[in-house]
Design an enzyme around this catalytic site. Structure first.
Site, PDB file in Angstrom:
ATOM      1  N   HIS A 147      -7.768   0.605 -12.760  1.00 54.44           N
ATOM      2  CA  HIS A 147      -7.120   0.603 -14.075  1.00 54.44           C
ATOM      3  C   HIS A 147      -6.763  -0.824 -14.472  1.00 54.44           C
ATOM      4  CE1 HIS A 147      -5.675   5.056 -14.415  1.00 54.44           C
ATOM      5  NE2 HIS A 147      -6.938   4.958 -14.046  1.00 54.44           N
ATOM      6  N   TYR A 191       3.891   5.510 -19.235  1.00 51.36           N
ATOM      7  CA  TYR A 191       5.315   5.476 -18.890  1.00 51.36           C
ATOM      8  C   TYR A 191       6.078   5.668 -20.204  1.00 51.36           C
ATOM      9  CZ  TYR A 191       4.426   3.657 -14.183  1.00 51.36           C
ATOM     10  OH  TYR A 191       4.014   3.506 -12.877  1.00 51.36           O
ATOM     11  N   PRO A 212      10.728   5.289  -7.384  1.00 53.32           N
ATOM     12  CA  PRO A 212       9.271   5.253  -7.550  1.00 53.32           C
ATOM     13  C   PRO A 212       8.760   4.626  -8.852  1.00 53.32           C
ATOM     14  CG  PRO A 212      10.094   7.480  -7.866  1.00 53.32           C
ATOM     15  CD  PRO A 212      11.254   6.676  -7.397  1.00 53.32           C
ATOM     16  N   LYS A 221       5.968   1.051  -6.099  1.00 60.31           N
ATOM     17  CA  LYS A 221       5.986  -0.005  -5.081  1.00 60.31           C
ATOM     18  C   LYS A 221       6.109   0.465  -3.641  1.00 60.31           C
ATOM     19  CE  LYS A 221       5.289  -3.522  -7.508  1.00 60.31           C
ATOM     20  NZ  LYS A 221       3.858  -3.424  -7.650  1.00 60.31           N
ATOM     21  N   TYR A 263       3.881  -5.494 -11.492  1.00 62.17           N
ATOM     22  CA  TYR A 263       3.264  -4.177 -11.286  1.00 62.17           C
ATOM     23  C   TYR A 263       1.938  -4.326 -10.545  1.00 62.17           C
ATOM     24  CZ  TYR A 263       2.146   0.706 -12.323  1.00 62.17           C
ATOM     25  OH  TYR A 263       1.858   2.046 -12.219  1.00 62.17           O
TER      26      TYR A 263
HETATM   27  P1  FAD Z   1       6.389   7.283   5.816  1.00 63.69           P
HETATM   28  O1  FAD Z   1       5.220   7.575   4.975  1.00 63.69           O
HETATM   29  O2  FAD Z   1       7.659   8.029   5.544  1.00 63.69           O
HETATM   30  O3  FAD Z   1       5.957   7.506   7.319  1.00 63.69           O
HETATM   31  C1  FAD Z   1       6.892   7.569   8.376  1.00 63.69           C
HETATM   32  C2  FAD Z   1       6.340   8.471   9.451  1.00 63.69           C
HETATM   33  O4  FAD Z   1       7.249   8.506  10.548  1.00 63.69           O
HETATM   34  C3  FAD Z   1       6.177   9.916   8.978  1.00 63.69           C
HETATM   35  O5  FAD Z   1       4.884  10.376   9.268  1.00 63.69           O
HETATM   36  C4  FAD Z   1       7.246  10.666   9.744  1.00 63.69           C
HETATM   37  O6  FAD Z   1       6.876  12.016   9.999  1.00 63.69           O
HETATM   38  C5  FAD Z   1       7.340   9.829  10.996  1.00 63.69           C
HETATM   39  N1  FAD Z   1       8.607   9.988  11.733  1.00 63.69           N
HETATM   40  C6  FAD Z   1       9.844  10.231  11.246  1.00 63.69           C
HETATM   41  N2  FAD Z   1      10.723  10.351  12.244  1.00 63.69           N
HETATM   42  C7  FAD Z   1      10.034  10.146  13.387  1.00 63.69           C
HETATM   43  C8  FAD Z   1      10.400  10.134  14.759  1.00 63.69           C
HETATM   44  N3  FAD Z   1      11.655  10.397  15.142  1.00 63.69           N
HETATM   45  N4  FAD Z   1       9.442   9.901  15.669  1.00 63.69           N
HETATM   46  C9  FAD Z   1       8.151   9.672  15.306  1.00 63.69           C
HETATM   47  N5  FAD Z   1       7.756   9.675  14.011  1.00 63.69           N
HETATM   48  C10 FAD Z   1       8.688   9.913  13.080  1.00 63.69           C
HETATM   49  N6  FAD Z   1       6.107   5.832  -3.617  1.00 63.69           N
HETATM   50  C11 FAD Z   1       5.532   5.494  -4.751  1.00 63.69           C
HETATM   51  O7  FAD Z   1       5.231   4.317  -4.928  1.00 63.69           O
HETATM   52  N7  FAD Z   1       5.237   6.451  -5.695  1.00 63.69           N
HETATM   53  C12 FAD Z   1       5.536   7.771  -5.501  1.00 63.69           C
HETATM   54  O8  FAD Z   1       5.264   8.621  -6.347  1.00 63.69           O
HETATM   55  C13 FAD Z   1       6.165   8.151  -4.323  1.00 63.69           C
HETATM   56  N8  FAD Z   1       6.480   9.424  -4.098  1.00 63.69           N
HETATM   57  C14 FAD Z   1       7.145   9.735  -2.947  1.00 63.69           C
HETATM   58  C15 FAD Z   1       7.527  11.051  -2.689  1.00 63.69           C
HETATM   59  C16 FAD Z   1       8.238  11.384  -1.534  1.00 63.69           C
HETATM   60  C17 FAD Z   1       8.674  12.816  -1.293  1.00 63.69           C
HETATM   61  C18 FAD Z   1       8.572  10.357  -0.610  1.00 63.69           C
HETATM   62  C19 FAD Z   1       9.374  10.676   0.648  1.00 63.69           C
HETATM   63  C20 FAD Z   1       8.169   9.052  -0.856  1.00 63.69           C
HETATM   64  C21 FAD Z   1       7.452   8.739  -2.025  1.00 63.69           C
HETATM   65  N9  FAD Z   1       7.049   7.434  -2.265  1.00 63.69           N
HETATM   66  C22 FAD Z   1       6.437   7.118  -3.404  1.00 63.69           C
HETATM   67  C23 FAD Z   1       7.263   6.366  -1.321  1.00 63.69           C
HETATM   68  C24 FAD Z   1       6.029   6.142  -0.428  1.00 63.69           C
HETATM   69  O9  FAD Z   1       5.395   7.364  -0.177  1.00 63.69           O
HETATM   70  C25 FAD Z   1       6.550   5.504   0.843  1.00 63.69           C
HETATM   71  O10 FAD Z   1       7.093   4.261   0.481  1.00 63.69           O
HETATM   72  C26 FAD Z   1       5.493   5.344   1.935  1.00 63.69           C
HETATM   73  O11 FAD Z   1       5.130   6.596   2.445  1.00 63.69           O
HETATM   74  C27 FAD Z   1       6.035   4.455   3.053  1.00 63.69           C
HETATM   75  O12 FAD Z   1       5.205   4.539   4.167  1.00 63.69           O
HETATM   76  P2  FAD Z   1       5.825   4.459   5.638  1.00 63.69           P
HETATM   77  O13 FAD Z   1       4.669   4.580   6.556  1.00 63.69           O
HETATM   78  O14 FAD Z   1       6.746   3.304   5.730  1.00 63.69           O
HETATM   79  O15 FAD Z   1       6.771   5.744   5.757  1.00 63.69           O
HETATM   80  C1  DHB Z   2       2.570   7.591  -9.399  1.00 60.18           C
HETATM   81  C2  DHB Z   2       3.798   7.415  -8.828  1.00 60.18           C
HETATM   82  C3  DHB Z   2       4.609   6.402  -9.283  1.00 60.18           C
HETATM   83  O1  DHB Z   2       5.795   6.204  -8.728  1.00 60.18           O
HETATM   84  C4  DHB Z   2       4.208   5.570 -10.299  1.00 60.18           C
HETATM   85  O2  DHB Z   2       5.038   4.606 -10.754  1.00 60.18           O
HETATM   86  C5  DHB Z   2       2.979   5.748 -10.853  1.00 60.18           C
HETATM   87  C6  DHB Z   2       2.156   6.759 -10.390  1.00 60.18           C
HETATM   88  C7  DHB Z   2       1.702   8.694  -8.909  1.00 60.18           C
HETATM   89  O3  DHB Z   2       2.154   9.462  -8.050  1.00 60.18           O
HETATM   90  O4  DHB Z   2       0.582   8.820  -9.399  1.00 60.18           O
END
Ligand code: FAD
Ligand code: DHB
Length: 388
Positions: free
Chosen positions: A72, A198, A291, A295, A381
């Protein structure tokens, strides 16, 4: 068991770190509480910024992004009666990619499988020990056996609910809870827009995103504590139509079957430092952003780019400098993204206060109408370089 790096968490941060370490000749073992199917299917973020795509490509993980992702040039910013396109490529030379976190996760799982990476899924009772000396992790494996994993370094990639964050003593925590949540839906319908919209609206913020040519992802600002099942599909589409401007200049929102509904509370959280002894934190384990700026996933990838380089230098070249600088280096970008996510959130979500609403509209007009304003949004962004 013994390894060089014990990685806690098989989310994007943990799996990408093990991938980068393997490419640099450093061994790791990954521990994860959930099943492989669960981590591969979790619906979360959807946007990859420019430098995330560059990094994934350089790590050999770019093929499916190029084939199935959607590049995009920018986004639409809108409020009642107006829709403006911000062209990031024109403003900054950088684009973004629509490519779901589920897809990133699947690519990482496939790559780790191809490498025979040791990943223990469905573990429990994970506990960190002796972080300042000879660290080790204890856990119960999927068959119920108590296990011990010794390592030179532990990488805490276990998200916001894992045990690593709390293992950093005397950490400073900065937190802001927002008085609203996002109600997200996934729908089997072609997106009604070519790029993300947005939308500011007096009823609250709305976002039209997408996952593919036939799957749309949309969000509504709702009060905290909203039960997603309390909204009928008709009510969701009506509210999205209102906030996204159905009928405005002939634009139409196409409704379709909703396949997933969830509510996501919003907060900013930063923990400093991101290291204690031989424990290093990366991704959501150290910070959470609301969100709105897309980021969260990108910040996890950027942390891991720095941490991967630091640990490869430490183990391969006996060079501790990057590891010692990791927390400070990572925090520069963390705070930039924390500010940007807070700024986007407070610009676009309504509070019911008329003074706030006028300030938001004034800011939106300036961002959309001034090249300087638009460039500031675009630069943040589309994402700053990894070493920012
Ligand atoms: P995570 O993806 O949370 O991975 C952490 C891992 O550690 C998981 O698999 C978990 O099961 C595991 N874990 C937890 N506890 C333990 C333990 N005790 N022992 C071993 N493993 C463990 N970001 C956006 O930019 N846009 C979005 O729309 C968006 N939507 C989101 C929706 C939800 C419901 C959530 C929770 C987050 C969202 N985010 C979004 C944020 C984005 O998904 C996260 O920033 C990203 O997943 C970070 O990656 P990570 O690997 O640091 O953490
Ligand atoms: C999506 C999530 C976001 O937080 C955003 O700013 C834009 C797109 C998505 O899930 O597609």
């Amino acid at each position: 068991m013994r390894t060089q790096v014990a990685i806690i968490g098989a989310g994007p941060a943990g799996l990408l770190l093990s991938h980068l370490l393997a490419q640099g000749g450093v061994e790791s073992v990954v521990l994860e509480t959930r099943s492989e199917e669960y981590v591969a299917a979790r619906i979360r973020a959807g946007i990859l910024e420019h430098s995330s795509v560059e990094l994934l490509e350089a790590a050999g993980l770019g093929a499916r992004i190029r084939a199935e992702g959607d590049e995009h040039r920018g986004i639409y910013l809108q409020w009642p009666g107006e829709r403006h396109h911000l062209d990031f490529v024109d403003l900054t030379g950088r684009s973004v990619w629509v490519y779901g976190q589920t897809e990133v996760q699947k690519d990482l799982i496939a790559a780790r499988r191809a490498d025979d990476q040791e990943i223990h899924y469905e573990v429990s009772d994970v506990a960190l020990h002796s972080l300042e000396d000879r660290p080790y992790v204890t856990f119960t494996d999927v068959s119920g056996n108590p296990r011990r994993l010794d390592a030179a370094v532990i990488a805490g990639c276990d998200g916001s609910f894992g045990p690593s964050r709390a293992a950093v003593p005397a950490a400073r925590v900065h937190e802001r809870i927002y008085p609203y949540s996002w109600f997200g839906i996934l729908a089997d319908v072609a997106p009604s827009t070519d790029e993300l919209i947005y939308a500011w609206h007096p009823n609250g913020f709305a976002l039209h995103s997408m996952r593919s040519e036939s799957v749309s992802r949309l969000y509504l600002q709702v009060p905290n504590g909203t039960d997603p099942q309390s909204w009928s599909d008709d009510r969701i589409w009506d509210e999205l139509s209102t906030r996204l401007g159905h009928g405005q200049n002939g634009w139409k929102l196409n409704p379709g079957p909703i396949t997933d509904k969830s509510v996501l509370p919003m907060r900013s959280y930063v923990q400093t430092p991101m290291r204690h002894g031989n424990l290093y934190l990366a991704g959501d384990a150290a910070h959470i952003v609301p969100p709105t700026g897309a980021k969260g996933l990108n910040l996890a990838i950027a942390d891991v780019a720095l941490l991967g380089r630091a640990l490869i230098a430490k183990f391969r070249d006996a060079d501790q400098r990057y590891a010692d600088a990791y927390s400070d280096d990572a925090q520069r970008r963390v705070w930039r993204c924390t500010h940007f996510s807070w700024w986007m959130t407070t610009m676009l979500h309504t509070s019911g206060d008329e003074f706030d609403a006028e300030l938001q509209l004034s800011q939106l007009r300036w961002v959309a109408g001034s090249r300087a304003g638009a460039t500031g949004l675009a630069e943040n962004y589309a994402g700053l370089p990894i070493g920012y």
